[in-house]
Motif scaffolding. Structure first.
Motif, PDB file in Angstrom:
ATOM      1  N   LEU A  84     -22.721 -13.127  25.554  1.00  0.00           N
ATOM      2  CA  LEU A  84     -23.962 -13.874  25.750  1.00  0.00           C
ATOM      3  C   LEU A  84     -24.818 -13.825  24.494  1.00  0.00           C
ATOM      4  CD1 LEU A  84     -24.929 -12.448  29.266  1.00  0.00           C
ATOM      5  CD2 LEU A  84     -23.550 -14.474  28.741  1.00  0.00           C
ATOM      6  N   ASP A  85     -25.604 -14.893  24.285  1.00  0.00           N
ATOM      7  CA  ASP A  85     -26.582 -14.875  23.194  1.00  0.00           C
ATOM      8  C   ASP A  85     -27.874 -14.235  23.702  1.00  0.00           C
ATOM      9  OD1 ASP A  85     -28.025 -16.801  24.658  1.00  0.00           O
ATOM     10  OD2 ASP A  85     -27.460 -18.455  23.336  1.00  0.00           O
ATOM     11  N   GLY A  86     -28.871 -14.164  22.863  1.00  0.00           N
ATOM     12  CA  GLY A  86     -30.125 -13.498  23.207  1.00  0.00           C
ATOM     13  C   GLY A  86     -30.922 -14.175  24.300  1.00  0.00           C
ATOM     14  N   GLU A  87     -30.549 -15.411  24.642  1.00  0.00           N
ATOM     15  CA  GLU A  87     -31.223 -16.145  25.715  1.00  0.00           C
ATOM     16  C   GLU A  87     -30.460 -16.059  27.037  1.00  0.00           C
ATOM     17  OE1 GLU A  87     -34.245 -17.540  24.881  1.00  0.00           O
ATOM     18  OE2 GLU A  87     -33.767 -16.471  23.033  1.00  0.00           O
ATOM     19  N   GLY A  88     -29.337 -15.348  27.048  1.00  0.00           N
ATOM     20  CA  GLY A  88     -28.539 -15.236  28.270  1.00  0.00           C
ATOM     21  C   GLY A  88     -27.598 -16.403  28.489  1.00  0.00           C
ATOM     22  N   LYS A  89     -27.296 -17.150  27.427  1.00  0.00           N
ATOM     23  CA  LYS A  89     -26.329 -18.259  27.510  1.00  0.00           C
ATOM     24  C   LYS A  89     -24.966 -17.757  27.043  1.00  0.00           C
ATOM     25  CE  LYS A  89     -29.185 -21.968  28.071  1.00  0.00           C
ATOM     26  NZ  LYS A  89     -29.404 -22.306  29.438  1.00  0.00           N
ATOM     27  N   VAL A  90     -23.916 -18.301  27.666  1.00  0.00           N
ATOM     28  CA  VAL A  90     -22.551 -17.894  27.340  1.00  0.00           C
ATOM     29  C   VAL A  90     -22.150 -18.445  25.966  1.00  0.00           C
ATOM     30  CG1 VAL A  90     -20.124 -18.039  28.032  1.00  0.00           C
ATOM     31  CG2 VAL A  90     -21.911 -17.783  29.776  1.00  0.00           C
ATOM     32  N   GLU A  91     -21.768 -17.536  25.078  1.00  0.00           N
ATOM     33  CA  GLU A  91     -21.230 -17.909  23.760  1.00  0.00           C
ATOM     34  C   GLU A  91     -19.712 -18.020  23.836  1.00  0.00           C
ATOM     35  OE1 GLU A  91     -22.069 -15.597  20.188  1.00  0.00           O
ATOM     36  OE2 GLU A  91     -24.102 -15.286  20.906  1.00  0.00           O
ATOM     37  N   LEU A  92     -19.117 -17.125  24.632  1.00  0.00           N
ATOM     38  CA  LEU A  92     -17.666 -17.041  24.718  1.00  0.00           C
ATOM     39  C   LEU A  92     -17.307 -16.448  26.070  1.00  0.00           C
ATOM     40  CD1 LEU A  92     -15.076 -17.259  22.872  1.00  0.00           C
ATOM     41  CD2 LEU A  92     -15.437 -14.863  22.326  1.00  0.00           C
ATOM     42  N   ALA A  93     -16.310 -17.018  26.727  1.00  0.00           N
ATOM     43  CA  ALA A  93     -15.834 -16.489  28.011  1.00  0.00           C
ATOM     44  C   ALA A  93     -14.315 -16.419  27.961  1.00  0.00           C
ATOM     45  CB  ALA A  93     -16.280 -17.392  29.156  1.00  0.00           C
ATOM     46  N   ARG A  94     -13.802 -15.220  28.190  1.00  0.00           N
ATOM     47  CA  ARG A  94     -12.347 -15.021  28.195  1.00  0.00           C
ATOM     48  C   ARG A  94     -11.938 -14.336  29.488  1.00  0.00           C
ATOM     49  NH1 ARG A  94     -10.595 -13.292  22.085  1.00  0.00           N
ATOM     50  NH2 ARG A  94     -10.959 -15.339  21.183  1.00  0.00           N
ATOM     51  N   TYR A  95     -10.916 -14.910  30.119  1.00  0.00           N
ATOM     52  CA  TYR A  95     -10.417 -14.396  31.397  1.00  0.00           C
ATOM     53  C   TYR A  95      -8.935 -14.044  31.276  1.00  0.00           C
ATOM     54  CZ  TYR A  95     -14.765 -16.168  33.357  1.00  0.00           C
ATOM     55  OH  TYR A  95     -16.093 -16.381  33.617  1.00  0.00           O
ATOM     56  N   ASN A  96      -8.482 -13.140  32.163  1.00  0.00           N
ATOM     57  CA  ASN A  96      -7.077 -12.713  32.193  1.00  0.00           C
ATOM     58  C   ASN A  96      -6.631 -12.196  30.829  1.00  0.00           C
ATOM     59  OD1 ASN A  96      -6.423 -13.416  34.953  1.00  0.00           O
ATOM     60  ND2 ASN A  96      -6.632 -15.540  34.291  1.00  0.00           N
ATOM     61  N   ILE A  97      -7.454 -11.343  30.239  1.00  0.00           N
ATOM     62  CA  ILE A  97      -7.140 -10.836  28.911  1.00  0.00           C
ATOM     63  C   ILE A  97      -6.310  -9.561  28.997  1.00  0.00           C
ATOM     64  CG2 ILE A  97      -9.146 -11.867  27.787  1.00  0.00           C
ATOM     65  CD1 ILE A  97     -10.589  -9.243  28.196  1.00  0.00           C
ATOM     66  N   LYS A  98      -5.663  -9.234  27.906  1.00  0.00           N
ATOM     67  CA  LYS A  98      -4.912  -7.983  27.805  1.00  0.00           C
ATOM     68  C   LYS A  98      -5.854  -6.901  27.283  1.00  0.00           C
ATOM     69  CE  LYS A  98      -0.540  -9.677  28.254  1.00  0.00           C
ATOM     70  NZ  LYS A  98      -0.612 -10.232  29.573  1.00  0.00           N
ATOM     71  N   ALA A  99      -5.701  -5.694  27.778  1.00  0.00           N
ATOM     72  CA  ALA A  99      -6.559  -4.590  27.346  1.00  0.00           C
ATOM     73  C   ALA A  99      -6.305  -4.241  25.880  1.00  0.00           C
ATOM     74  CB  ALA A  99      -6.325  -3.364  28.227  1.00  0.00           C
ATOM     75  N   THR A 100      -5.052  -4.220  25.478  1.00  0.00           N
ATOM     76  CA  THR A 100      -4.688  -3.825  24.121  1.00  0.00           C
ATOM     77  C   THR A 100      -4.900  -4.983  23.161  1.00  0.00           C
ATOM     78  OG1 THR A 100      -3.046  -2.328  25.038  1.00  0.00           O
ATOM     79  CG2 THR A 100      -2.836  -2.849  22.707  1.00  0.00           C
ATOM     80  N   GLY A 101      -5.636  -4.723  22.081  1.00  0.00           N
ATOM     81  CA  GLY A 101      -5.864  -5.743  21.063  1.00  0.00           C
ATOM     82  C   GLY A 101      -6.989  -6.702  21.379  1.00  0.00           C
ATOM     83  N   HIS A 102      -7.574  -6.549  22.556  1.00  0.00           N
ATOM     84  CA  HIS A 102      -8.611  -7.489  22.983  1.00  0.00           C
ATOM     85  C   HIS A 102      -9.856  -7.415  22.109  1.00  0.00           C
ATOM     86  CE1 HIS A 102     -11.522  -9.695  25.188  1.00  0.00           C
ATOM     87  NE2 HIS A 102     -12.205  -8.613  25.490  1.00  0.00           N
ATOM     88  N   VAL A 103     -10.313  -6.221  21.797  1.00  0.00           N
ATOM     89  CA  VAL A 103     -11.556  -6.072  21.033  1.00  0.00           C
ATOM     90  C   VAL A 103     -11.379  -6.650  19.628  1.00  0.00           C
ATOM     91  CG1 VAL A 103     -13.290  -4.458  20.164  1.00  0.00           C
ATOM     92  CG2 VAL A 103     -12.298  -4.119  22.434  1.00  0.00           C
TER      93      VAL A 103
END
Length: 156
Positions: free
Chosen positions: A126-145
């Protein structure tokens, strides 16, 4: 199940953290926020992901992002997880899964080839106004960050 998309306004929430203190989305207004939704504290994948966020927290902070993790775990279990893994950001408890559902992070998913209902490993930025900048679903735990940092153009 509705999923958030870039430009959407994030649903408001107030949840207890690992110490039982209420944390609200409004507490993060004015700065970016990375919310990661994970199935269960102290499981191998969730531990890997939580530790990756811990280890990448400084570059995220320098880029203007705070980090919180949300799961259905109790504050007591989250407290144990924070202590065990030396986590340096809040973990929030959503046992009734209302916030998980509002963010599209709870519902049907594939697990070992079977369709089950549960927490969908997801990350919403989210940005500072609470709007979605990026949404990712069904991600893998490893390498995600690392992938997330790259998408946000943050040097690790």
């Amino acid at each position: 199940m509705a999923r958030l998309e870039t430009g959407d306004t994030a649903p408001e929430f107030t949840l207890p953290d690992q110490d039982g203190n209420d944390v609200s989305l409004a507490d993060f207004r004015g700065s970016g926020l990375v919310i990661f939704f994970y199935p269960a504290a102290m499981t191998p994948g969730c531990t890997k992901e939580a530790c990756d966020f811990r280890d990448s927290l400084e570059p995220l902070k320098q880029a203007g992002y705070a980090v919180v993790g949300i799961s259905p775990d109790s504050p007591e279990k989250l407290s144990e997880f924070v202590q065990q893994e030396s986590l340096t950001y809040p973990l929030l408890s959503d046992p009734d899964k209302k916030v998980l559902e509002a963010y599209g992070a709870y519902g049907e998913k594939k697990l070992y080839g079977k369709t089950v209902v549960g927490v969908i490993r997801s990350t919403i930025v989210l940005d500072g106004e609470g709007k979605v900048e990026l949404a990712r679903y069904n991600i893998k735990a490893t390498g995600h960050v690392a992938s997330l940092s790259k998408a946000l153009k943050i040097a690790a």
